[in-house]
Design an enzyme around this catalytic site. Structure first.
Site, PDB file in Angstrom:
ATOM      1  N   GLY A  16       0.833  -1.209   0.000  1.00  0.00           N
ATOM      2  CA  GLY A  16       0.000   0.000   0.000  1.00  0.00           C
ATOM      3  C   GLY A  16       0.861   1.250   0.000  1.00  0.00           C
ATOM      4  N   ASP A  73       8.244   5.808   7.420  1.00  0.00           N
ATOM      5  CA  ASP A  73       7.768   5.164   8.640  1.00  0.00           C
ATOM      6  C   ASP A  73       6.537   5.941   9.078  1.00  0.00           C
ATOM      7  OD1 ASP A  73       8.543   2.921  10.525  1.00  0.00           O
ATOM      8  OD2 ASP A  73       8.024   4.533  11.920  1.00  0.00           O
ATOM      9  N   TYR A 157      -5.053   1.061   8.217  1.00  0.00           N
ATOM     10  CA  TYR A 157      -6.091   1.614   9.086  1.00  0.00           C
ATOM     11  C   TYR A 157      -6.996   2.622   8.367  1.00  0.00           C
ATOM     12  CZ  TYR A 157      -3.199  -0.447  12.784  1.00  0.00           C
ATOM     13  OH  TYR A 157      -2.502  -1.324  13.568  1.00  0.00           O
TER      14      TYR A 157
HETATM   15  P1  ITT Z   1       7.866  -0.985   5.795  1.00  0.00           P
HETATM   16  O1  ITT Z   1       8.534  -0.832   7.150  1.00  0.00           O
HETATM   17  O2  ITT Z   1       8.433  -2.068   4.951  1.00  0.00           O
HETATM   18  O3  ITT Z   1       7.763   0.324   5.067  1.00  0.00           O
HETATM   19  P2  ITT Z   1       5.512  -1.442   7.417  1.00  0.00           P
HETATM   20  O4  ITT Z   1       4.090  -1.767   7.078  1.00  0.00           O
HETATM   21  O5  ITT Z   1       6.193  -2.314   8.438  1.00  0.00           O
HETATM   22  O6  ITT Z   1       6.334  -1.444   6.046  1.00  0.00           O
HETATM   23  P3  ITT Z   1       5.629   0.808   9.240  1.00  0.00           P
HETATM   24  O7  ITT Z   1       6.535   0.148  10.201  1.00  0.00           O
HETATM   25  O8  ITT Z   1       5.876   2.258   8.930  1.00  0.00           O
HETATM   26  O9  ITT Z   1       5.624   0.060   7.845  1.00  0.00           O
HETATM   27  O10 ITT Z   1       4.151   0.642   9.766  1.00  0.00           O
HETATM   28  C1  ITT Z   1       3.153   1.558   9.448  1.00  0.00           C
HETATM   29  C2  ITT Z   1       1.800   0.962   9.821  1.00  0.00           C
HETATM   30  O11 ITT Z   1       0.814   1.978   9.822  1.00  0.00           O
HETATM   31  C3  ITT Z   1       1.385  -0.107   8.829  1.00  0.00           C
HETATM   32  O12 ITT Z   1       0.698  -1.092   9.527  1.00  0.00           O
HETATM   33  C4  ITT Z   1       0.455   0.642   7.894  1.00  0.00           C
HETATM   34  O13 ITT Z   1      -0.519  -0.196   7.348  1.00  0.00           O
HETATM   35  C5  ITT Z   1      -0.130   1.724   8.797  1.00  0.00           C
HETATM   36  N1  ITT Z   1      -0.271   2.931   7.977  1.00  0.00           N
HETATM   37  C6  ITT Z   1       0.723   3.785   7.616  1.00  0.00           C
HETATM   38  N2  ITT Z   1       0.277   4.701   6.747  1.00  0.00           N
HETATM   39  C7  ITT Z   1      -1.017   4.414   6.540  1.00  0.00           C
HETATM   40  C8  ITT Z   1      -2.008   4.967   5.725  1.00  0.00           C
HETATM   41  O14 ITT Z   1      -1.756   5.969   4.901  1.00  0.00           O
HETATM   42  N3  ITT Z   1      -3.225   4.428   5.768  1.00  0.00           N
HETATM   43  C9  ITT Z   1      -3.492   3.388   6.552  1.00  0.00           C
HETATM   44  N4  ITT Z   1      -2.612   2.778   7.345  1.00  0.00           N
HETATM   45  C10 ITT Z   1      -1.371   3.287   7.344  1.00  0.00           C
END
Ligand code: ITT
Length: 206
Positions: A16, A73, A157
């Site tokens: 995403g 992040d 989310y």
């Molecule tokens: P990478 O570290 O590989 O980038 P990750 O999913 O582990 O992937 P994060 O540690 O930054 O990334 O976690 C961010 C979380 O917050 C992740 O579960 C996303 O789905 C959620 N999130 C971040 N931005 C979002 C958005 O724009 N809309 C909905 N959920 C979001």
């Protein structure tokens, strides 16, 4: 100053986010390659801030490839939960088994409490380059939580977050609406697009 000229690694394993980051970069005609395509491992996110973890991810990808790397992040911070899940947003979903379950975990302690339930999304974007200091910018969007979740667009989310000034959740918006970048260059809507506007001004425009 234009700091990215050649290939840029998008250092995320989240599909995403990858889609949104590639969409935001598209007007700048930079050749991008994802961490997944390069088979890069996911570094451990040991920092205690969004910015710190974004820098860890971008720097790990640059160290592994010798290329500039762009990482995000991000997370959802719920006021009534003291800012949780925050930097642990991905971990909450992993531990709960799905985003549906993680959204339920957020809803449960709020049930019966008077709303509105204030929350905000944060995105920290980091650019790492070989032999240069890492640049990190942050964006934020404030809004309210909506239960039950609404919409099937977006990711993570998005279905429980309704940004201020809008009737629909991010889960009910196309990604262009969620980015919400006005043609006149005024402020974008999503946390990621807001951070990206700052990033583009600093790193992508001559
Ligand atoms: P990478 O570290 O590989 O980038 P990750 O999913 O582990 O992937 P994060 O540690 O930054 O990334 O976690 C961010 C979380 O917050 C992740 O579960 C996303 O789905 C959620 N999130 C971040 N931005 C979002 C958005 O724009 N809309 C909905 N959920 C979001």
């Amino acid at each position: 100053m234009k700091l990215v000229k050649d290939r840029l690694v998008i250092a995320t394993h989240n599909p995403g986010k990858l889609r949104e980051m590639a969409e935001l970069l598209a007007p700048y005609e930079i050749e991008v390659v994802s961490a997944g395509e390069l088979g890069l491992p996911e570094p451990e996110e040991t920092a205690t801030t969004f910015s710190g973890n974004a820098a860890i991810k971008a720097e790990a990808a640059t160290a592994a490839t010798g290329l500039p790397a762009f990482a995000d992040d991000s997370g959802l911070c719920v006021a009534a939960l003291g800012g949780a899940p925050g930097i642990y947003s991905a971990r909450w979903a992993k531990d709960a088994g799905s985003f549906e379950a993680a959204m339920g975990r957020i809803a449960e302690p709020l049930t019966g409490r008077p709303g509105p339930h204030r929350a905000h999304f944060v995105s920290a974007l980091a650019l790492a380059r070989p032999g240069a200091a890492t640049i990190v910018v942050e964006g934020r969007v404030d809004g309210e939580l909506v239960f039950p979740p609404r919409g099937t667009l977006g990711f993570g989310y998005d279905p429980i977050f309704r940004p201020d000034g809008h009737d629909r959740t991010f889960g009910e918006m196309s990604s262009q609406e969620k980015h919400g970048i006005p043609a006149d260059g005024s402020r974008a809507l999503s946390h990621r697009a807001r951070a990206f506007q700052e990033f583009a001004r600093t790193c992508l425009v001559d």
